[in-house]
Design a protein around this motif. Structure first.
Motif, PDB file in Angstrom:
ATOM      1  N   HIS A 137       2.919  10.679  -3.989  1.00  0.00           N
ATOM      2  CA  HIS A 137       1.857  11.463  -4.628  1.00  0.00           C
ATOM      3  C   HIS A 137       1.576  12.741  -3.825  1.00  0.00           C
ATOM      4  CE1 HIS A 137      -1.899  12.338  -6.681  1.00  0.00           C
ATOM      5  NE2 HIS A 137      -2.568  12.244  -5.545  1.00  0.00           N
ATOM      6  N   HIS A 169      -4.013  16.785   0.689  1.00  0.00           N
ATOM      7  CA  HIS A 169      -5.293  16.535   0.011  1.00  0.00           C
ATOM      8  C   HIS A 169      -5.800  15.096   0.137  1.00  0.00           C
ATOM      9  CE1 HIS A 169      -2.885  14.792  -3.224  1.00  0.00           C
ATOM     10  NE2 HIS A 169      -3.995  14.369  -3.779  1.00  0.00           N
ATOM     11  N   ASP A 170      -4.880  14.128   0.203  1.00  0.00           N
ATOM     12  CA  ASP A 170      -5.305  12.723   0.274  1.00  0.00           C
ATOM     13  C   ASP A 170      -5.121  12.139   1.670  1.00  0.00           C
ATOM     14  OD1 ASP A 170      -6.438  12.078  -2.145  1.00  0.00           O
ATOM     15  OD2 ASP A 170      -4.547  11.441  -3.079  1.00  0.00           O
ATOM     16  N   ASP A 252      -3.476  16.962  -8.984  1.00  0.00           N
ATOM     17  CA  ASP A 252      -3.807  15.575  -8.638  1.00  0.00           C
ATOM     18  C   ASP A 252      -3.944  14.722  -9.905  1.00  0.00           C
ATOM     19  OD1 ASP A 252      -4.678  13.487  -6.824  1.00  0.00           O
ATOM     20  OD2 ASP A 252      -6.690  13.813  -7.630  1.00  0.00           O
TER      21      ASP A 252
HETATM   22 FE   LIG Z   1      -4.678  12.558  -4.939  1.00  0.00          FE
END
Ligand SMILES: [Fe+2]
Ligand SMILES: [Fe+2]
Length: 350
Positions: A137, A169-170, A252
């Motif tokens: 991801h 981002h994660d 996302d």
């Molecule tokens: Fe994400």
């Protein structure tokens, strides 16, 4: 808009970043429709001065080879990125400082791929499921952020920032217990609260790093915020229209919807585009969703798809006013999904 055909690329450039010697990609007309310069003209210093006098801010130019050509295979760059993501996530978990140079090199390689492969979505679909969702991801969102940046005609520096923000981002999820992160069933309220902490945890880690632009830390913090205040962690107060946050939020959603996750099966890019369309009203930034669903739906013209009535057909036409509901040809009949709402696209066949 960038138009790429074979090895010829036509793209828009601001006059300020234009240099003499490039070739004009489209005719230039005066305000009263007189042809000033035809496509193909080699721009000289005099032309540049004339553009300024005439208040022409941007022109299209041609490049006869791709702007960036990658010698590397997509699969290799993707696998390499997964290793880099795993390494920096582990280091973050151990409290070590991020090796920004390595991430920056990785983003450059991803950028080369986005600018040189012609079937990016197909290549990404092949790589999905190659590793844990968190890692794939992160790479997918980075690639999509770079692609959106290109579609939005951002300058190269901004595109690199978008890619870095997508990759990181994660990062806060690495601090969340994996039994919650990978739980197949419905999450309890406290587990939900726990997962939502990844935004703050990621931000706290990234903001400490002086070599990172603060937009990147903000994207980690705010990518789940929505304009109507329904997002997290801060709700209405946390929503930002910063382009970096907006692009990461859209990328996302797209990757999450089109990927298999422990608690939900992947859905088609058309479903993702429809979700983005719906979320343009009050949730996601319409500047970004619009370019995304327009482009993504055009990508699949000519592709074979499986419909919700289990028939297989070919996408033959996309109505720009309803890009997520194309016309499908099945044998000698046609389904216009814009008018026939009972049918949807389940899957795209490569
Ligand atoms: Fe994400
Ligand atoms: Fe997230």
């Amino acid at each position: 808009m960038n138009i790429t055909a074979g090895v010829i690329s036509i793209f828009k450039l601001k006059i300020s970043s234009l240099k003499a010697g490039v070739k004009l990609g489209k005719d230039i007309y005066s305000y009263n429709s007189q042809l000033l310069l035809p496509r193909g003209t080699v721009i000289t210093k005099e032309h540049l001065e004339n553009f300024t006098v005439r208040n022409i801010a941007e022109v299209y130019i041609i490049e006869s080879t791709p702007r960036l050509k990658s010698e590397k295979k997509f699969e290799d760059v993707y696998s390499n990125s997964l290793d880099v993501v795993k390494a920096f996530m582990l280091e973050a978990k151990l409290g070590k400082t991020l090796e920004f140079d390595e991430i920056s090199n990785m983003v450059n390689l991803l950028l080369e791929q986005v600018f040189s492969v012609t079937d990016l979505f197909r290549q990404m679909r092949i790589m999905k499921g190659k590793d844990d969702y968190l890692f794939t991801h992160s790479v997918n969102v980075a690639l999509l952020c770079i692609l959106i940046g290109r579609w939005l005609n951002c300058d190269e520096e901004t595109i690199k920032k978008l890619g870095t923000a997508g990759l990181l981002h994660d990062i806060g999820k690495i601090y969340i217990d994996s039994s919650i992160l990978n739980k197949p069933g419905k999450l309890s309220e406290s587990e939900c609260r726990e997962i939502k902490k990844h935004t703050m945890l990621g931000y706290n880690y990234l903001v400490e790093n002086e070599s990172l632009n603060e937009d990147i830390a903000n994207a980690a913090l705010m990518h789940h915020e929505r304009a109507d205040g329904s997002g997290y962690p801060l709700g209405t107060e946390g929503y930002s229209k910063n382009i970096c946050v907006s692009v990461v939020s859209v990328a996302d959603v797209y990757d999450a919807v089109t990927s298999n996750r422990v608690y939900s099966a992947k859905r088609s890019p058309y479903t993702a585009a429809e979700i983005l369309w719906q979320e343009s009203f009050g949730k996601l930034d319409p500047r970004v969703t619009k370019v995304f669903y327009d482009k993504i739906t055009n990508f699949y013209v000519g592709n074979e798809v499986v419909l919700s009535n289990n028939e297989k057909g070919l996408v033959i036409y996309v109505d720009p006013s309803q890009p997520t509901r194309p016309v499908i040809m099945v044998g000698d009949k046609f389904y216009n999904l814009a008018t026939d709402r009972s049918i949807s696209i389940l899957e795209i066949i490569d």
